[in-house]
Motif scaffolding. Structure first.
Motif, PDB file in Angstrom:
ATOM      1  N   UNK A  29      -3.536  24.542  59.352  1.00  0.00           N
ATOM      2  CA  UNK A  29      -3.514  25.837  60.040  1.00  0.00           C
ATOM      3  C   UNK A  29      -2.908  26.901  59.126  1.00  0.00           C
ATOM      4  N   UNK A  30      -1.866  26.541  58.408  1.00  0.00           N
ATOM      5  CA  UNK A  30      -1.223  27.491  57.496  1.00  0.00           C
ATOM      6  C   UNK A  30      -2.185  27.894  56.381  1.00  0.00           C
ATOM      7  N   UNK A  31      -2.940  26.932  55.851  1.00  0.00           N
ATOM      8  CA  UNK A  31      -3.926  27.258  54.821  1.00  0.00           C
ATOM      9  C   UNK A  31      -5.024  28.158  55.378  1.00  0.00           C
ATOM     10  N   UNK A  32      -5.495  27.847  56.589  1.00  0.00           N
ATOM     11  CA  UNK A  32      -6.521  28.680  57.228  1.00  0.00           C
ATOM     12  C   UNK A  32      -5.997  30.089  57.471  1.00  0.00           C
ATOM     13  N   UNK A  33      -4.748  30.196  57.886  1.00  0.00           N
ATOM     14  CA  UNK A  33      -4.151  31.503  58.140  1.00  0.00           C
ATOM     15  C   UNK A  33      -4.104  32.335  56.857  1.00  0.00           C
ATOM     16  N   UNK A  34      -3.721  31.707  55.764  1.00  0.00           N
ATOM     17  CA  UNK A  34      -3.701  32.413  54.488  1.00  0.00           C
ATOM     18  C   UNK A  34      -5.082  32.883  54.080  1.00  0.00           C
ATOM     19  N   UNK A  35      -6.081  32.027  54.301  1.00  0.00           N
ATOM     20  CA  UNK A  35      -7.458  32.389  53.973  1.00  0.00           C
ATOM     21  C   UNK A  35      -7.937  33.552  54.836  1.00  0.00           C
ATOM     22  N   UNK A  36      -7.640  33.497  56.118  1.00  0.00           N
ATOM     23  CA  UNK A  36      -8.043  34.577  57.031  1.00  0.00           C
ATOM     24  C   UNK A  36      -7.349  35.879  56.658  1.00  0.00           C
ATOM     25  N   UNK A  37      -6.072  35.786  56.306  1.00  0.00           N
ATOM     26  CA  UNK A  37      -5.331  36.982  55.916  1.00  0.00           C
ATOM     27  C   UNK A  37      -5.969  37.631  54.689  1.00  0.00           C
ATOM     28  N   UNK A  38      -6.356  36.812  53.726  1.00  0.00           N
ATOM     29  CA  UNK A  38      -7.004  37.329  52.514  1.00  0.00           C
ATOM     30  C   UNK A  38      -8.329  38.004  52.855  1.00  0.00           C
ATOM     31  N   UNK A  39      -9.107  37.388  53.719  1.00  0.00           N
ATOM     32  CA  UNK A  39     -10.397  37.964  54.102  1.00  0.00           C
ATOM     33  C   UNK A  39     -10.225  39.280  54.856  1.00  0.00           C
ATOM     34  N   UNK A  40      -9.262  39.328  55.752  1.00  0.00           N
ATOM     35  CA  UNK A  40      -9.042  40.550  56.528  1.00  0.00           C
ATOM     36  C   UNK A  40      -8.594  41.683  55.615  1.00  0.00           C
ATOM     37  N   UNK A  41      -7.709  41.389  54.669  1.00  0.00           N
ATOM     38  CA  UNK A  41      -7.263  42.418  53.722  1.00  0.00           C
ATOM     39  C   UNK A  41      -8.436  42.939  52.900  1.00  0.00           C
ATOM     40  N   UNK A  42      -9.341  42.057  52.494  1.00  0.00           N
ATOM     41  CA  UNK A  42     -10.513  42.484  51.722  1.00  0.00           C
ATOM     42  C   UNK A  42     -11.406  43.391  52.568  1.00  0.00           C
ATOM     43  N   UNK A  43     -11.587  43.049  53.836  1.00  0.00           N
ATOM     44  CA  UNK A  43     -12.392  43.895  54.718  1.00  0.00           C
ATOM     45  C   UNK A  43     -11.742  45.259  54.924  1.00  0.00           C
ATOM     46  N   UNK A  44     -10.424  45.270  55.074  1.00  0.00           N
ATOM     47  CA  UNK A  44      -9.734  46.541  55.259  1.00  0.00           C
ATOM     48  C   UNK A  44      -9.850  47.427  54.025  1.00  0.00           C
ATOM     49  N   UNK A  45      -9.767  46.843  52.844  1.00  0.00           N
ATOM     50  CA  UNK A  45      -9.901  47.630  51.621  1.00  0.00           C
ATOM     51  C   UNK A  45     -11.305  48.199  51.490  1.00  0.00           C
ATOM     52  N   UNK A  46     -12.311  47.459  51.921  1.00  0.00           N
ATOM     53  CA  UNK A  46     -13.685  47.929  51.824  1.00  0.00           C
ATOM     54  C   UNK A  46     -14.046  48.960  52.869  1.00  0.00           C
TER      55      UNK A  46
END
Length: 71
Positions: A29-46
């Motif tokens: 779950x912690x690994x998935x959370x980190x992955x989701x956080x990275x994806x969300x940050x990328x979407x926000x930057x775009x």
């Protein structure tokens, strides 16, 4: 007495096994959370240009309206 100690040992072993499973699940779950956080940050930057484009279009429309009124 020995049977009770053996029963307690078995119960503790089962709890330990379940805790190990929970720890492994937590890591996933912690690994998935980190992955989701990275994806969300990328979407926000775009996404940042969209509001800026809206503001610029509004300003261009207002400027065009003002120019049309002054002529």
């Amino acid at each position: 007495m020995y049977q009770e100690m053996r029963s307690l040992h078995d119960a503790v072993s089962r709890v330990e096994t379940k805790l190990d499973g929970l720890r492994d699940d937590y890591k996933e779950v912690k690994d998935d959370l980190g992955d989701h956080e990275t994806r969300i940050r990328a979407l926000e930057r775009g996404r940042w240009p969209l509001p800026t484009i809206g503001v610029l279009a509004g300003l261009a429309g207002a400027a065009t309206g003002i120019v049309a009124l002054l002529r």
